[in-house]
Each structure stands twice: as structure tokens, then as C-alpha cells.
Write a protein that holds these residues in place. Structure first.
Motif, mmCIF file in Angstrom:
data_model
loop_
_atom_site.group_PDB
_atom_site.id
_atom_site.type_symbol
_atom_site.label_atom_id
_atom_site.label_comp_id
_atom_site.label_asym_id
_atom_site.label_seq_id
_atom_site.Cartn_x
_atom_site.Cartn_y
_atom_site.Cartn_z
ATOM 1 N N ASP A 1 0.897 -1.232 0.023
ATOM 2 C CA ASP A 1 -0.044 -0.086 0.105
ATOM 3 C C ASP A 1 0.752 1.231 0.020
ATOM 4 O O ASP A 1 0.529 2.208 -0.627
ATOM 5 C CB ASP A 1 -0.971 -0.090 1.121
ATOM 6 N N THR A 2 1.818 1.199 0.801
ATOM 7 C CA THR A 2 2.738 2.536 0.780
ATOM 8 C C THR A 2 3.314 2.751 -0.405
ATOM 9 O O THR A 2 3.552 3.890 -0.873
ATOM 10 C CB THR A 2 3.627 2.245 2.055
ATOM 11 N N GLU B 1 2.738 6.002 -2.862
ATOM 12 C CA GLU B 1 4.039 6.899 -3.222
ATOM 13 C C GLU B 1 3.840 7.325 -4.715
ATOM 14 O O GLU B 1 4.155 8.422 -5.526
ATOM 15 C CB GLU B 1 5.301 6.354 -2.749
#
Length: 450
Positions: free
Chosen positions: A83-84, A88
């Protein structure tokens, strides 16, 4: 500076390192390769392999590679990343590229990604998302630099330097009046060549623009045919809302032409690179058309059944059936492809049906006379002059009918608001096969007295 490499060698090496699970060496390998080569390789890997290789790229290069990928491949890659990482990448995309990706993502995932955006990026993306799917507003960039008629060149250059990092393109600046109407455009080249004290109103050019609600393909072709680097996108009151850039216009045209080419060949467009397309999607893209064509082919069978007696009396007629229906189908397809292309370029409009019909009838007649003469001579020498006359006259008639039908079918499709490519080659071939056989056997009966 990274150099391009042999694509086959790179792909083979990456696949071997993935099989050996040698991630350290794989990381060194991909970091030494130009982004454009990484893009080509990723589009040929499986979804899991793609995610592994992508994670080994440097952060800045990863965004550059991600932006260059087909939106459908981006969508697949999103499912394989954390998810991160996705957040980004999504934040780093330009708003118009972000919308391309959102159009490919499942409806449940898109809102989640939008919530993770910064306020500024969320606002810019919402502007683009507010327009219909096929409109140019959906493909424009809301990140641009403007100037005003009463500004000097020096004022404009200062404004440009201050906002250069936020703009997708700086090579064309819309010139606005006090109501944000587009009064003209000025290029970066003109700004550099002008005196710093010159007023923008004195050096700007007349602006061509497109409405945000206009069809995206139409707007893209207007831009490319005029040779612009970008074109202003305005609302119904001619207020500026964005810019369509040259690279996005080319992307739109490529997608539309790929779609037309696929449908003219009797398949649904894949909308993704071949090796990134699942097998079942390839099957689904073809099976419907095959079923439709199979049903249409029953017309040909019915015609042969009706004229079975004629074939039984003169069996030599059966030898020419593949030649005649093949020639008719090819003639119709040529006409349909030519007119479909002319429609896309704006050279022909739906109201030109009568003119197109007349032109294609003449073209078909001339082609028929050339091929028919050849058929008359060859069949006459080999079989008999009666058979030669049947073949020659049939070719004249079939070519004329096929070219006429093939030319007007795309226009009829446009008139009833259907994709012209859908009405083209597959359906024309089926229609011409049946009608061509009827023409053939009627001419044979008349000449041979059957």
C-alpha cells in the motif's frame, strides 16, 4: 548514462535470475538498464515477476518507469505492490496520467487511492475526473502556466520560473484576459526571442482551442495535424480549464487506432500489451466474433444449397467459388478500411454518404473491369469462352457491389452512432460472400442457359 541493451538478452537474464531467486544480482542488472528497456521487459513478464523487478528499481527511476507503462499494466502492478509503495507512485503521477490509471482500476480500489492523495493532487485529479470518459477533458492536464495580455515578457519569465516544477509543459503558455478567457498563446521560443520589455499582447499568436466536452480523438487529431506541442482546453464559456499535450494526444490516437485495427480484424481490442494479457481474456476477445461470423457464414451455405442443381450441371463452376468470394471480400475490406480511416481523420463525414457511394462504385467498377478481363482470358483459354464470360462478368459485378457496400457501411455505422470498425471487415466479408454467390450463379444461369 545508462545504455540501451539487447532486449532478448536482457529478458533472458532477468528470467534466469528470477528463477534462481538471485535478487541481489537482479537488482544490479535492472539498475544498469535504461528505463525504456525496463518498460519493454516488464510488459512481457507475469504479474508476480513484474512486481519483484519493479521493487528493485531506485525510487526516482521507478516513478519514471511506472509513468511509461500502459495503464492496464500499471493496474496489474498496483495489485502486486504494498500500500505504501502504491501511494507514493500514485502521488507522483501527473493528474491526467493518474486518471488513465483510475480508469483501469477496480471501482473499489480507486476511492481508496484518491483518499491518500495530498489536498492539491486530490483537487487537480478531481478536475479531470469530472469529465465524461471519452472527452478530451478526461485526458487534459490541469497543471500549466499562464500569462496575461498586459504582462511583459520579463514578468512572464519570472512567473514561468516560479511555477516550472508544477507544470506538465512549459513550451506553450495560454494568454488570458481578466475573465480567464483564452485570448491567445505564446510559445517559450517566442518569449526567449523577445525583448524583456515587450508586452505579451504584441507577441502572442491566435489561439486554437478545444472544448473539454469534445471527443478526445477528435481533439487529439486536431492538435497533431496542426503540429502543436499543446492546445488549450476550454469550457462552454471559453474559460481555460487545462491543456492537451502532444504526448497525450499521441497516446489517445494510438489507443483508438489499435481499437479500430482489432475490430476490423474481427477481435475485441486487448487494451494491454500482448504478453501482459491473460489467456482467458485473449479467448474472450475472439470467441464472440467467431460465433457471429459462424452464424453469418450460414448465409453462404444456404446460397450454395439453393444453387446445388446449377453446380451439379456444371461442376467447373465450383472451382471458382473461393476465387470469387475471396476477391469480393478483399475488395469490400479495402474500401471499408479506406473510408474508416478517412472518417477518423475527418476527411469524410456521415453526410458524405452519396459522394462516397458514387466514388467507391466507380472504383469497384474499374477494379472489376481489370480483374474481369484477366479472368475472361484465363478461364476462356483453359475451359471455354462461355465459362470465361461468366467469370469475367461476375468479377465486374462483385467488385462493384463489394466496394460500394464496403465504402458506405462505415458511414452508416457513424450515422447510427456505432463504431465504424465494428461494421467493417468481418460483416462485410460475410455479406459479400452470400451476395457474390447469388450474383455468380445468376450470371452462370443466364449465360450457360441452365
Amino acid at each position: 548514462m545508462k545504455e540501451t541493451v539487447d532486449q532478448r538478452e536482457l529478458e533472458s537474464r532477468i528470467l534466469k535470475l528470477l528463477a534462481d531467486e538471485d535478487l541481489k544480482e537482479l537488482g544490479h542488472t535492472v539498475q544498469d538498464v535504461a528505463p525504456e528497456d525496463i518498460v519493454l521487459t516488464l510488459e512481457r513478464l507475469t504479474e508476480n515477476q513484474r512486481a519483484i523487478v519493479f521493487r528493485l528499481l531506485h525510487k526516482d527511476e521507478a516513478l519514471e518507469v511506472f509513468e511509461a507503462l500502459d495503464p492496464s499494466v500499471q493496474s496489474d502492478l498496483v495489485h502486486g505492490l504494498r500500500d505504501t509503495e502504491v501511494a507514493e507512485l500514485f502521488e507522483g503521477l501527473d493528474p491526467d496520467d493518474r486518471v488513465w490509471l483510475l480508469d483501469e482500476l477496480p471501482a473499489t480500489l480507486a476511492p481508496k487511492l484518491l483518499l491518500g492523495l495530498s489536498d492539491r493532487e486530490k483537487r487537480l485529479t478531481a478536475v479531470v475526473l469530472g469529465y465524461p470518459q471519452d472527452s478530451v477533458g478526461r485526458r487534459m492536464t490541469p497543471e500549466y502556466v499562464t500569462t496575461r495580455m498586459d504582462y511583459t515578457v520579463a514578468d512572464t519569465m519570472v512567473r514561468l520560473r516560479d511555477r516550472i516544477d508544477d507544470a506538465e509543459t512549459i513550451y506553450l503558455l495560454p494568454v488570458l484576459d481578466d475573465a480567464r478567457h483564452v485570448a491567445g498563446v505564446v510559445s517559450l521560443r517566442d518569449l526567449i526571442a523577445a525583448n524583456p520589455d515587450d508586452v505579451i499582447a504584441n507577441i502572442m499568436s491566435e489561439a486554437q482551442s478545444v472544448r473539454a466536452s469534445d471527443d478526445a480523438e477528435h481533439a487529439a487529431r486536431k492538435l497533431t495535424e496542426a503540429g502543436f506541442v499543446a492546445i488549450p482546453v476550454v469550457d462552454s464559456e471559453r474559460r481555460l480549464v487545462g491543456l492537451l499535450t502532444f504526448d497525450d494526444a499521441m497516446r489517445i490516437i494510438e489507443n483508438e487506432e489499435s481499437e479500430d485495427s482489432a475490430r476490423q480484424g474481427g477481435v475485441e481490442p486487448l487494451r494491454r500489451p500482448y504478453f501482459a494479457t491473460p489467456i482467458m481474456q485473449l479467448v474472450r476477445s475472439r470467441v464472440v466474433w467467431l460465433l457471429v461470423l459462424a452464424v453469418g457464414a450460414t448465409l453462404t451455405v444456404q446460397v450454395l444449397d439453393v444453387f446445388e442443381g446449377t453446380l451439379a450441371e456444371v461442376t467447373v463452376l465450383a472451382l471458382f467459388v473461393p476465387l470469387l468470394i475471396g476477391t469480393g471480400g478483399n475488395t469490400g475490406n479495402q474500401a471499408a478500411t479506406t473510408v474508416t480511416r478517412a472518417l477518423a481523420l475527418g476527411d469524410v463525414r456521415a453526410r458524405d454518404l452519396a459522394r462516397v457511394l458514387g466514388r467507391e462504385a466507380r472504383v469497384g467498377l474499374m477494379l472489376g473491369l481489370l480483374l474481369g478481363t484477366l479472368g475472361l482470358v484465363l478461364a476462356g483459354f483453359v475451359y471455354s469462352w462461355q465459362i470465361g464470360a461468366v467469370i469475367g462478368l461476375t468479377l465486374v459485378a462483385i467488385c462493384t457491389v463489394a466496394a460500394t457496400i464496403g465504402g458506405i457501411m462505415p458511414l452508416i455505422a457513424r450515422w447510427v452512432k456505432v463504431d465504424p470498425a465494428v461494421f467493417s471487415n468481418p460483416f462485410i466479408s460475410t455479406f459479400v460472400d452470400a451476395s457474390g454467390l447469388i450474383i455468380y450463379f445468376l450470371i452462370a444461369r443466364a449465360i450457360l442457359g441452365l
